[in-house]
Scaffold this motif. Structure first.
Motif, mmCIF file in Angstrom:
data_model
loop_
_atom_site.group_PDB
_atom_site.id
_atom_site.type_symbol
_atom_site.label_atom_id
_atom_site.label_comp_id
_atom_site.label_asym_id
_atom_site.label_seq_id
_atom_site.Cartn_x
_atom_site.Cartn_y
_atom_site.Cartn_z
ATOM 1 N N ILE A 105 -7.224 1.926 -6.574
ATOM 2 C CA ILE A 105 -7.077 3.323 -6.175
ATOM 3 C C ILE A 105 -8.248 3.736 -5.294
ATOM 4 N N ILE A 106 -7.920 4.235 -4.120
ATOM 5 C CA ILE A 106 -8.906 4.855 -3.230
ATOM 6 C C ILE A 106 -8.648 6.353 -3.256
ATOM 7 N N VAL A 107 -9.655 7.136 -3.577
ATOM 8 C CA VAL A 107 -9.481 8.582 -3.624
ATOM 9 C C VAL A 107 -10.496 9.230 -2.702
ATOM 10 N N VAL A 108 -10.020 10.159 -1.882
ATOM 11 C CA VAL A 108 -10.905 10.901 -0.979
ATOM 12 C C VAL A 108 -10.622 12.382 -1.143
ATOM 13 N N ASN A 109 -11.698 13.155 -1.293
ATOM 14 C CA ASN A 109 -11.564 14.577 -1.557
ATOM 15 C C ASN A 109 -12.894 15.249 -1.240
ATOM 16 N N ARG A 110 -12.850 16.500 -0.799
ATOM 17 C CA ARG A 110 -14.097 17.224 -0.544
ATOM 18 C C ARG A 110 -14.815 17.606 -1.837
ATOM 19 N N LEU A 114 -5.250 8.148 -2.424
ATOM 20 C CA LEU A 114 -5.058 9.564 -2.762
ATOM 21 C C LEU A 114 -5.836 10.385 -1.734
ATOM 22 N N ALA A 115 -5.144 10.795 -0.693
ATOM 23 C CA ALA A 115 -5.774 11.500 0.420
ATOM 24 C C ALA A 115 -5.626 13.004 0.227
ATOM 25 N N GLY A 116 -6.538 13.591 -0.543
ATOM 26 C CA GLY A 116 -6.463 15.022 -0.809
ATOM 27 C C GLY A 116 -5.539 15.384 -1.944
ATOM 28 N N THR A 117 -5.124 14.420 -2.734
ATOM 29 C CA THR A 117 -4.336 14.683 -3.935
ATOM 30 C C THR A 117 -5.173 14.327 -5.162
ATOM 31 N N PRO A 159 0.831 -1.221 0.000
ATOM 32 C CA PRO A 159 0.000 0.000 0.000
ATOM 33 C C PRO A 159 0.860 1.265 0.000
ATOM 34 N N LEU A 160 0.275 2.336 -0.503
ATOM 35 C CA LEU A 160 0.969 3.616 -0.569
ATOM 36 C C LEU A 160 -0.061 4.730 -0.411
ATOM 37 N N MET A 161 0.310 5.772 0.329
ATOM 38 C CA MET A 161 -0.555 6.931 0.496
ATOM 39 C C MET A 161 0.103 8.166 -0.090
ATOM 40 N N LEU A 162 -0.687 8.955 -0.788
ATOM 41 C CA LEU A 162 -0.263 10.286 -1.223
ATOM 42 C C LEU A 162 -1.154 11.286 -0.493
ATOM 43 N N ILE A 163 -0.545 12.061 0.388
ATOM 44 C CA ILE A 163 -1.307 12.979 1.237
ATOM 45 C C ILE A 163 -1.078 14.404 0.749
ATOM 46 N N GLY A 164 -2.177 15.103 0.463
ATOM 47 C CA GLY A 164 -2.098 16.461 -0.057
ATOM 48 C C GLY A 164 -2.615 17.497 0.917
ATOM 49 N N SER A 165 -2.675 18.716 0.450
ATOM 50 C CA SER A 165 -2.996 19.862 1.310
ATOM 51 C C SER A 165 -4.343 19.729 2.000
ATOM 52 N N GLN A 166 -5.327 19.159 1.306
ATOM 53 C CA GLN A 166 -6.661 19.070 1.888
ATOM 54 C C GLN A 166 -6.692 18.312 3.205
ATOM 55 N N ALA A 167 -5.748 17.414 3.399
ATOM 56 C CA ALA A 167 -5.719 16.629 4.633
ATOM 57 C C ALA A 167 -5.454 17.498 5.856
#
Length: 632
Positions: A370-375, A349-352, A286-294
């Motif tokens: 791919i799991i993607v979470v975003n507002r 993709l946590a906010g990316t 597994p791999l996480m990409l964490i972006g600004s939204q987090a």
């Protein structure tokens, strides 16, 4: 002869027509009376003796929302609100360009999780902010822009600096409103502040015409002629103006709630979280990409950091998420992101988002889940119709989602060989940079070596602001933020010129932190004049300019492909002397004192600790050390 029987229907039709016409007339008169505010004025008085003004209402709302700083460039359209904010203890910080004021508000929003506020005058004052507002929109920063405007009755009549400001900002802002009456200031600003932070955060714009900000007696003097009217038309115009004035101020000072409205923040459903838990529980790599939204509220940076550590999933940090895990955390990887994504079997993709930074989604393996979470749903699914497909798409707050993942995966462990493989690739890339740092350059200093020394010198209480292309792109690989919310870059818009504004906002938010600004020499041209702002307001920040006398990031592409360096050349300008002319301290690093890089950096630190803004002009050689990729 007409009989009574034939006359009755005609009279009935005529009377119905008269009744309809009378009703229509009455409705029109009532509508006109409502639009003119006559009914409201019957119930709410106009205090003609009051010297209060609408700027006080603006300041009261900002104060009630916890606003501590107001960034501005002064103009007569907005003077009342600036004076009122100062009286309520809101620090008013004036800059030398309006765009800097909005960049500073953006930095405050990012670092505090609240709304950053800027106020600028009408017309060109507002048009000067457009780039910064667009940058805030793409970076999803909750910024409130207050703009002056011509008086309500003079709009579209050729008034000074009058343009259609609403049409200009509607495409850029989540919420746009023009206040037409003093009593509407408070509810409009409360709605704007809530809109800025709800859903996907972003900038909002409130237009404040002159006559809603200034006191009654001043507006009356400008709006209503002093001499009594004589003719019928003059009397009608006089009545209309007097009524407009009354409607403008009716109920202006009646008490209204000023505090924050509830926010609407989307959350992942329990069913969505559970499906993601099941996908991750079966992952081997597994791999996480964490972006600004987090990093957005309501989840604090510390709570998010603990959650990521507990999950134990290797991660790459992007944007405002840089520094989340500190300087050297075993779960955080910085190099070879593309190769890692190709090997991962589950990617979160946590906010990316899959924009140019992830090659529009082409970086993923076809077999990866791919799991993607975003507002923002539209942003979350960008390019999913072409290059990639999400296994699970979750519209909701990113930080809260990660915390819920921890609860569902508590006790889950992943094989250590995956993280070790990523670590070895990281170490190989870092060894490559160490070798580049030892390479000779034809003249001046080796930029990789300079940035390594910056990394070694950077204190734990620092905030990094980056503004530039080639030099900053290299720094993104080498210089590590020391903690959460300690890195400020423009974001996906790639805007040059953010440096001074970001530094201004950062230092005001965290006065005990050392603010280090890494500039390219091209980008520094936008920020130089703001050292006057730093000096006047006693804001000590440190600017390090990688001065290679050119727009090198463009040149390294343009020259090989098109055979010309046109418009890419600059000069080895004495930026440190220019800063001295503005009252700041200026230091020079060149081949002549290359063995004193750390000493000069320490001297600059000391100058900042003594309360002086500092510019360190670092003459660097042009190199081919970078691969041209952007690591923002």
């Amino acid at each position: 002869m007409e009989t009574a029987a034939t006359a009755a229907p005609a009279w009935g039709f005529f009377s119905s027509f008269l009744l309809l016409a009378f009703g229509t007339l009455v409705a029109a008169l009532l509508g006109a009376a409502h639009r003119l505010g006559l009914f409201y004025q019957l119930m709410h008085k106009v205090d003609t003796a009051s010297i209060r003004h609408g700027g006080e209402n603006v300041a009261a709302v900002l104060k009630a929302h916890g606003v501590r700083f107001l960034f501005t460039l002064v103009g007569g359209h907005i003077s009342p609100l600036l004076v009122a904010c100062e009286k309520l203890g809101i620090r008013v910080v004036d800059t030398r360009h309006e765009v800097t004021a909005v960049f500073a508000a953006d930095a405050v929003a990012r670092l505090t999780g609240t709304v950053g506020v800027a106020a600028v005058t009408a017309g060109p004052g507002l048009t000067n902010t457009v780039t910064a507002v667009k940058n805030a929109q793409i970076a999803q920063s909750p910024v409130l822009l207050l703009g002056g405007a011509a008086s309500t009755l003079l709009q579209n009549r050729g008034a000074l600096q009058a343009v259609d400001q609403m049409s200009l900002f509607r495409p850029l802002c989540k919420f746009c409103a023009s206040v037409r009456r003093v009593r509407d200031i408070i509810p409009t600003l409360r709605a704007a502040m809530a809109a800025a932070q709800s859903g996907t955060p972003g900038p909002v714009f409130v237009e404040l015409p002159l006559d809603v900000l200034y006191p009654y007696f001043m507006v009356q003097k400008e709006m209503v002629p002093a001499k009594p009217p004589k003719g019928l038309m003059s009397r009608a115009v006089h009545w209309y103006l007097a009524n407009s004035l009354a409607n403008l101020f009716a109920g202006a000072w009646e008490p209204q709630p000023e505090g924050p409205l509830p926010l609407d923040i989307p959350q992942a459903s329990p069913q969505q979280v559970q499906r993601c838990v099941e996908i991750l529980s079966r992952a081997k790599r597994p791999l996480m990409l964490i972006g600004s939204q987090a990093l957005l509220p309501p989840t604090s940076a510390d709570k998010l950091r603990v959650a990521v550590e507990t999950l134990g999933i290797p991660c790459f940090l992007m944007g405002m998420a840089r520094g989340l895990l500190g300087r050297n955390h075993p779960l955080h990887f910085r190099q070879n992101r593309r190769a890692a994504l190709k090997k991962a079997d589950v990617v979160v993709l946590a906010g990316t988002v899959c924009d140019f930074r992830l090659s529009y989604g082409r970086v993923f393996s076809r077999s990866s889940k791919i799991i993607v979470v975003n507002r923002d749903r539209k942003e979350m699914l960008i390019n999913s119709d072409i290059f990639w497909k999400p296994q699970e798409a979750v519209q909701g707050d990113v930080g809260s989602f990660v915390v819920k993942l921890v609860e569902g995966l508590r006790g889950q462990m992943w094989a250590s060989d995956w993280a070790e493989e990523l670590r070895q690739a990281d170490q190989q890339k870092e060894q490559t940079f160490r070798e580049k740092a030892l390479m000779p350059v034809a003249q001046h200093l080796n930029p990789v070596r300079v940035l390594q020394l910056v990394e070694d010198t950077l204190p734990d209480n620092s905030i990094l602001v980056v503004d530039g292309g080639d030099f900053v792109g290299t720094a993104a690989y080498l210089v590590k933020p020391r903690g959460p919310l300690c890195w400020l870059d423009p974001g996906a818009f790639g805007t040059l010129g953010v440096g001074a504004g970001f530094a201004l906002g950062a230092k005001l938010c965290r006065p005990d932190a050392e603010v280090w600004c890494l500039f390219g020499d091209g980008a520094f041209g936008y920020s130089l004049i703001e050292f006057d702002t730093f000096v006047r307001h006693k804001i000590p920040v440190m600017a390090l300019i990688g001065n290679d006398a050119g727009w090198t990031q463009i040149s390294r592409e343009q020259v090989p492909s098109l055979g010309s360096n046109v418009a890419c050349g600059l000069a080895y300008t004495d930026y440190h002397k220019a800063a001295q002319g503005l009252g700041a301290q200026g230091l020079l690093l060149s081949r002549e004192n290359e063995d004193q890089v750390v000493k000069v950096l320490r001297d600059a630190q000391q100058q900042c600790q003594d309360g002086h803004p500092v510019v360190v002009n670092i003459l660097i050689g042009r190199t081919d050390f970078r691969d041209g990729s952007i690591a923002m």
